[in-house]
Write a protein that holds these residues in place. Structure first.
Motif, PDB file in Angstrom:
ATOM      1  N   VAL A  89       0.842  -1.201   0.000  1.00 35.33           N
ATOM      2  CA  VAL A  89       0.000   0.000   0.000  1.00 35.33           C
ATOM      3  C   VAL A  89       0.879   1.253   0.000  1.00 35.33           C
ATOM      4  CG1 VAL A  89      -1.866   1.230   1.150  1.00 35.33           C
ATOM      5  CG2 VAL A  89      -1.824  -1.266   1.194  1.00 35.33           C
ATOM      6  N   LYS A 117      -9.428  -0.094  -7.305  1.00 36.41           N
ATOM      7  CA  LYS A 117      -9.477  -0.423  -5.889  1.00 36.41           C
ATOM      8  C   LYS A 117     -10.895  -0.699  -5.386  1.00 36.41           C
ATOM      9  CE  LYS A 117      -5.157  -0.229  -5.302  1.00 36.41           C
ATOM     10  NZ  LYS A 117      -5.065  -0.796  -6.649  1.00 36.41           N
ATOM     11  N   THR A 118     -11.008  -1.664  -4.477  1.00 34.98           N
ATOM     12  CA  THR A 118     -12.257  -1.868  -3.747  1.00 34.98           C
ATOM     13  C   THR A 118     -12.389  -0.760  -2.707  1.00 34.98           C
ATOM     14  OG1 THR A 118     -11.217  -3.222  -2.031  1.00 34.98           O
ATOM     15  CG2 THR A 118     -12.018  -4.372  -3.990  1.00 34.98           C
ATOM     16  N   GLU A 120     -12.548  -1.090   0.524  1.00 35.65           N
ATOM     17  CA  GLU A 120     -11.611  -1.379   1.613  1.00 35.65           C
ATOM     18  C   GLU A 120     -10.178  -1.003   1.219  1.00 35.65           C
ATOM     19  OE1 GLU A 120     -10.118  -5.204   4.316  1.00 35.65           O
ATOM     20  OE2 GLU A 120     -11.785  -5.420   2.912  1.00 35.65           O
ATOM     21  N   GLU A 121      -9.790  -1.340   0.009  1.00 38.07           N
ATOM     22  CA  GLU A 121      -8.438  -1.011  -0.466  1.00 38.07           C
ATOM     23  C   GLU A 121      -8.253   0.498  -0.568  1.00 38.07           C
ATOM     24  OE1 GLU A 121      -7.671  -4.997  -3.240  1.00 38.07           O
ATOM     25  OE2 GLU A 121      -8.577  -3.195  -4.100  1.00 38.07           O
ATOM     26  N   GLN A 124      -7.770   2.090   2.921  1.00 37.55           N
ATOM     27  CA  GLN A 124      -6.416   1.809   3.407  1.00 37.55           C
ATOM     28  C   GLN A 124      -5.385   2.647   2.661  1.00 37.55           C
ATOM     29  OE1 GLN A 124      -5.163  -2.292   2.935  1.00 37.55           O
ATOM     30  NE2 GLN A 124      -3.606  -2.115   4.537  1.00 37.55           N
ATOM     31  N   LEU A 125      -5.558   2.782   1.349  1.00 36.09           N
ATOM     32  CA  LEU A 125      -4.630   3.573   0.552  1.00 36.09           C
ATOM     33  C   LEU A 125      -4.640   5.036   0.977  1.00 36.09           C
ATOM     34  CD1 LEU A 125      -2.671   3.819  -1.838  1.00 36.09           C
ATOM     35  CD2 LEU A 125      -4.660   3.977  -3.367  1.00 36.09           C
TER      36      LEU A 125
END
Length: 321
Positions: A89, A117-118, A120-121, A124-125
């Motif tokens: 990440v 990206k989802t 969730e991703e 986080q990113l």
């Protein structure tokens, strides 16, 4: 998005961070560097294991492993090794920052990372981006991009894509509204494209694409290609490509990185390394199905030396080790 997919790099079964740190230290001792052991080791360890090796290296030798690698390696090989050694990440967060630094903006990098990206991703990113760079990803996008392209990226940064099952009636309604916002009128209403492509679930969008084709007699891809332009069009088409086949999107990115005059090595490295523990196995399969050669053959025709050997080691993976 990558459900049912798998990377080529798996955690190494007989993992010994102390032994691995010693191997890397010996490879960088004395006159010259032995690149072979570095390639063999790093391409056979997961990113989490590489972080453990870096920690062990500092404990054993009082030296930062990344700094040592930077001092010993050069060029594309160095870039690929450092990509492998950076937490995934954080690596993408640094790629995003680089895409918005200096003269001009690398819109294709923003699209590749943000549009794939989802929720969730994406959350986080954004968190890691702010930790690493001290300011928010959305603020940087607001300052660096403009128009419908900026609005698309900001919408995706909100990480509010629906995640439920498709709704046949709503998919038909979305298809009609997309048609009326594009080829069904004079001019184009990109805001409608944005509200559907950035917010609906991938499952819903697949159904909507079929409804649109039935209604309009052509694919959503063709309509977007005719109605939109520039980075906004590229962003919309990237989402459509990811909805249809996410590994296929990255196979296309790797294919384009190997085309034309010279190789886009940074894109080649980013796509191969960033997907190595997610879906590179499927990316490789799609590449071979779609194009006239395997991914290994394409990369071998563009790269050379230790850099090539490292990329091939990642593509082939460590499943048998």
């Amino acid at each position: 998005m990558a459900e049912g997919c798998e990377g080529t790099i798996k955690p190494f079964g007989d993992f010994d961070p102390e032994k691995d740190a010693e191997t890397l230290h010996e490879a960088m001792q004395g006159w010259g560097t032995e690149e072979g052991p570095i390639i063999e080791l790093l391409a056979a360890r997961s990113n989490e294991q590489r972080q453990e090796i870096a920690s062990q290296f500092k404990t054993m030798y009082g030296d930062d492993l990344l700094d040592r690698l930077k001092s010993e390696l050069r060029g594309d090989f160095e870039e690929a090794v450092l990509a492998l050694m950076t937490p995934p990440v954080e690596y993408l967060a640094r790629c995003l920052k680089a895409a918005m630094s200096g003269a001009g903006t690398s819109e294709d990098i923003l699209i590749e990372i943000i549009c794939t990206k989802t929720n969730e991703e994406m959350i986080q990113l954004k968190e890691v981006y702010e930790e690493v760079h001290g300011n928010s990803l959305e603020d940087d996008i607001e300052n660096d991009c403009s128009g419908h392209f900026k609005r698309l990226l900001v919408s995706l940064c909100n990480a509010e894509r629906e995640e439920g099952a498709d709704d046949e009636d709503l998919a038909e309604e979305d298809a009609r509204e997309i048609y009326e916002a594009g080829e069904g009128q004079r001019g184009t209403d990109e805001s409608k494209f944005n509200s559907v492509l950035a917010l609906r679930s991938f499952e819903h969008l697949r159904t909507m694409f079929t409804k649109y084709n039935d209604l309009a007699g052509q694919s959503v891809d063709s309509m977007l290609d005719d109605e939109c332009d520039g980075a906004t069009k590229d962003g919309y088409l990237a989402i459509v490509s990811c909805v249809r086949n996410l590994p296929g999107y990255f196979a296309g990115r790797i294919k384009r990185a190997c085309e034309g005059w010279g190789t886009d090595d940074t894109t080649l490295i980013r796509c191969i390394v960033s997907r190595s523990e997610i879906d590179l196995k499927q990316v490789k399969e799609v590449y071979g199905e779609r194009y006239s050669c395997s991914m290994e053959e394409a990369v071998s025709g563009e790269c050379k030396g230790d850099y090539l050997n490292l990329l091939l080691a990642i593509i082939r993976g460590n499943e048998d080790e």
